[in-house]
Scaffold this active site. Structure first.
Site, PDB file in Angstrom:
ATOM      1  N   GLY A 104       1.042  -1.026   0.066  1.00  0.00           N
ATOM      2  CA  GLY A 104      -0.132   0.119   0.147  1.00  0.00           C
ATOM      3  C   GLY A 104       0.876   1.074   0.046  1.00  0.00           C
TER       4      GLY A 104
ATOM      5  N   ASP B 122     -20.253 -14.215 -19.614  1.00  0.00           N
ATOM      6  CA  ASP B 122     -20.816 -14.021 -18.092  1.00  0.00           C
ATOM      7  C   ASP B 122     -22.317 -14.661 -18.089  1.00  0.00           C
ATOM      8  OD1 ASP B 122     -18.195 -12.994 -17.770  1.00  0.00           O
ATOM      9  OD2 ASP B 122     -18.977 -10.957 -17.682  1.00  0.00           O
TER      10      ASP B 122
ATOM     11  N   HIS C  37       7.409  -8.183  -3.952  1.00  0.00           N
ATOM     12  CA  HIS C  37       6.186  -8.438  -4.412  1.00  0.00           C
ATOM     13  C   HIS C  37       6.256  -9.894  -5.318  1.00  0.00           C
ATOM     14  CE1 HIS C  37       4.113  -4.682  -3.581  1.00  0.00           C
ATOM     15  NE2 HIS C  37       5.270  -4.285  -3.730  1.00  0.00           N
TER      16      HIS C  37
ATOM     17  N   GLU D  62       3.629 -11.371  -6.080  1.00  0.00           N
ATOM     18  CA  GLU D  62       2.338 -11.493  -6.937  1.00  0.00           C
ATOM     19  C   GLU D  62       2.580 -11.084  -8.626  1.00  0.00           C
ATOM     20  OE1 GLU D  62       2.732  -9.520  -4.681  1.00  0.00           O
ATOM     21  OE2 GLU D  62       1.756  -7.628  -4.909  1.00  0.00           O
TER      22      GLU D  62
ATOM     23  N   LYS E  68     -12.557 -13.471 -14.181  1.00  0.00           N
ATOM     24  CA  LYS E  68     -12.825 -13.828 -15.473  1.00  0.00           C
ATOM     25  C   LYS E  68     -12.360 -15.245 -16.000  1.00  0.00           C
ATOM     26  CE  LYS E  68     -15.181 -11.819 -19.284  1.00  0.00           C
ATOM     27  NZ  LYS E  68     -16.387 -11.336 -19.259  1.00  0.00           N
TER      28      LYS E  68
ATOM     29  N   CYS F 149       5.280  -6.126   1.503  1.00  0.00           N
ATOM     30  CA  CYS F 149       5.686  -4.937   1.270  1.00  0.00           C
ATOM     31  C   CYS F 149       5.352  -4.078   2.515  1.00  0.00           C
ATOM     32  CB  CYS F 149       5.264  -4.165  -0.062  1.00  0.00           C
ATOM     33  SG  CYS F 149       6.212  -2.657  -0.393  1.00  0.00           S
ATOM     34  N   TYR F 150       4.401  -3.168   2.386  1.00  0.00           N
ATOM     35  CA  TYR F 150       3.536  -2.421   3.420  1.00  0.00           C
ATOM     36  C   TYR F 150       3.031  -3.250   4.619  1.00  0.00           C
ATOM     37  CZ  TYR F 150       0.546   0.868   6.113  1.00  0.00           C
ATOM     38  OH  TYR F 150      -0.277   1.651   6.879  1.00  0.00           O
TER      39      TYR F 150
END
Ligand code: XMP
Length: 530
Positions: A72, A244, A186, A188, A386, A99-100
């Site tokens: 963040g 969808d 990170h 991710e 999705k 991180c944060y």
């Protein structure tokens, strides 16, 4: 027209599937928060992205086996900096601070954080300090990671050990014996190539989660939940031909069969063969209780003479509501409305800044029904991203073409015809679109592209065909790559594919004698031309 008729029946929303092995991600405002959630799901563990100030009740409902704190933009010492809720810290559940999130762990558990003299941004090398940590299990002694931080940890909290260093920091990763781990990088993002393994290690080794989040499990749970929610009520669902609504309807049909009534409105603004294909798939093949409404004349009548793009959108939207409401009334008592709301919509509508107004977005096809149709919502995709919707669609046996269909705007071809929408111009844009789709699929590029289509411009140019001079319409090709439609780049389609598309359009589509290529990214351009 009144627009409050769709009520969100929060109490009836099915419980998240596989709650047994769930992980909570607390959102501290990182641009990567959703990406963390997707990575966890890819590792077949159910997770939800929750606001950092989540209530104990909401947290308990999820019953997580682990917590991930996102990164963040804040600084832990800033007044009002978002913190880890006490009940989370006291719960004894494993925590991964990214991180944060790591800085919060250090700060709140008695360590120290300081502004770094050097902001670290970009690739870095991580060097493990021990070989018996769970979080880096099976990973090399050193590996590449992605850093993006200013502040950094300068003193460990009691009970923690350093488990990795970077060239810029002695505190690149830390852990204690209670399953609390902080990592400054990170995991991710794709720039941390082994990041998925780090996340998997946290899920499987630190939290002890089982990889139970699979489309098969999801379908089973969703079908049960829909049955519980709907009982012997009746559900109405608008099919658009898009993925969808198709997957949502198929799940509901699996659960309650003919208690589901699907409505397909042919607005005359779809692509070639699309209405026929949708009716064939759901009506003939899947044997849904389907009402196909031919409203072509109504839509084209209302669009007659309209050239302003926003007016076209409004007309198509309001006419759709009108037709759909008429159908719903004709069906007698209907209790529920099915919507293909996805998890990113849910996250957006409950994001911290809009939390007070926590609302279900109604920007999908049937927002704003009149007040005499007070449906409750069935939203079987509200926990899915999705790519998960596509997986579920394939597992349900929907045709691949439908599951992998590129997005198509609600106002359809009306916003791909610059200027007035007429039968003749619709035929032209359909012909060009058909060629684009055909050649892009043939070249194996369809799935790589977010969208690829033709736009009919009002520009007429001189050409020559055989011995004759022509004065025809100009078509533009719009082909873009994108992750979410928010930003996009024009696709570098090979010249020979472009050549075939251009050749075929000019030869096969009467009235078109010139093809141009749009090479504008978004921003500053938009994807659609109108
Ligand atoms: P733009 O043109 O804004 O498009 O870059 C971003 C994405 O949104 C789709 N789009 C729409 N979808 N109704 C829709 O349902 C609309 O009015 C509309 N306008 C744009 C567009 O196709 C792209 O995927």
């Amino acid at each position: 027209m009144a627009t409050e008729a769709i009520v969100s029946d929060a109490s009836a929303v099915p419980v998240p599937p596989t709650a047994r092995d769930a992980v909570a991600i607390l959102d501290y405002g990182s641009q990567y928060s959703q990406l963390i959630a997707r990575r966890v799901r890819e590792a077949n563990v159910y997770c939800e992205l929750l606001p950092h100030d989540v209530t104990p009740q909401r947290f308990a409902e999820l019953n997580p086996r682990g917590v991930i704190l996102s990164g963040g933009p804040a600084s832990v010492y800033e007044p009002g900096a978002p913190l880890i809720p006490d009940f989370v810290l006291e719960s004894g559940i494993p925590i991964l601070g990214i991180c944060y999130g790591m800085q919060l762990l250090a700060y709140q558990l008695g360590g120290k954080v300081a502004p770094s003299s050097k902001r670290e941004y970009g690739p870095a090398s991580l060097h493990r300090a021990t070989s018996d940590d769970s979080i880096f299990y099976g990973l090399p002694d050193s590996f590449g990671v992605w850093m993006s931080h200013g502040d950094k940890v300068t003193e460990l909290p009691p009970g923690f050990e350093i488990i990795a260093r970077s060239d810029n920091s002695d505190f690149a990763a830390m852990a204690d014996l209670k399953g609390r781990v902080g990592i400054q990088f990170h995991p991710e993002v794709v720039h941390t190539p082994l990041g998925r393994d780090v996340i998997k290690n946290f899920l499987y080794k630190v939290c002890g989660c089982e990889p139970t989040w699979t489309s098969g499990n999801y379908i089973e749970r969703a079908v049960n939940d829909i049955r519980t929610q709907v009982g012997d009520g009746r559900v109405i669902c608008a099919l658009s031909g898009g993925v969808d609504s198709a997957v949502a309807a198929t799940l509901i049909h699996e659960a309650i069969g003919d208690q589901l009534i699907c409505v397909f409105v042919n607005n005359g603004l779809m692509r070639r063969e699309e209405p026929e294909r949708t009716v064939a798939t759901f009506g003939k093949h899947l044997k849904f209780n389907l009402r196909a409404v031919d409203a072509v004349d109504r839509f084209l009548g209302r669009l007659n003479g309209i050239t302003d793009p926003e007016e076209k959108r409004k007309i198509v939207g309001s006419e759709f509501i009108r037709v759909f409401a008429e159908e719903a009334r004709a069906l007698g008592s209907i209790d529920f409305l099915a919507q293909g709301t996805l998890y990113p919509d849910v996250i957006e509508s409950t994001a911290p800044e809009t939390k007070a107004a926590s609302k279900i977005k109604t920007h999908h096809n049937v927002g704003g029904l009149p007040k005499d149709l007070p449906f409750r919502l069935v939203e079987p995709l509200r926990y899915l991203f999705k790519d998960e919707v596509r997986e579920v669609g394939m597992a349900l046996g929907l045709p691949e073409d439908m599951v992998w269909r590129q997005p198509f705007p609600g106002p359809g071809l009306s916003i791909r015809i610059l200027g007035e929408v007429t039968e003749e111009r619709l035929e032209m844009v359909r012909g060009a679109d058909w060629v684009v789709m055909n050649e892009i699929k043939h070249a194996g590029l369809y799935r790589e592209m977010w969208q690829s289509f033709a736009v009919l411009t009002p520009i007429r140019t001189v050409g020559v065909m055989g011995d004759f001079r022509t004065y025809g319409n100009m078509v533009a090709l719009r082909m873009v790559t994108s992750d979410d439609g928010m930003t996009a780049d024009w696709a570098r389609v090979p010249y020979d594919v472009l050549a075939r598309i251009s050749n075929r359009i000019v030869n096969e589509v009467p009235g078109v004698n010139r093809v141009t290529l749009d090479i504008t990214s978004k921003p500053p351009g938009t994807i659609e031309w109108e």
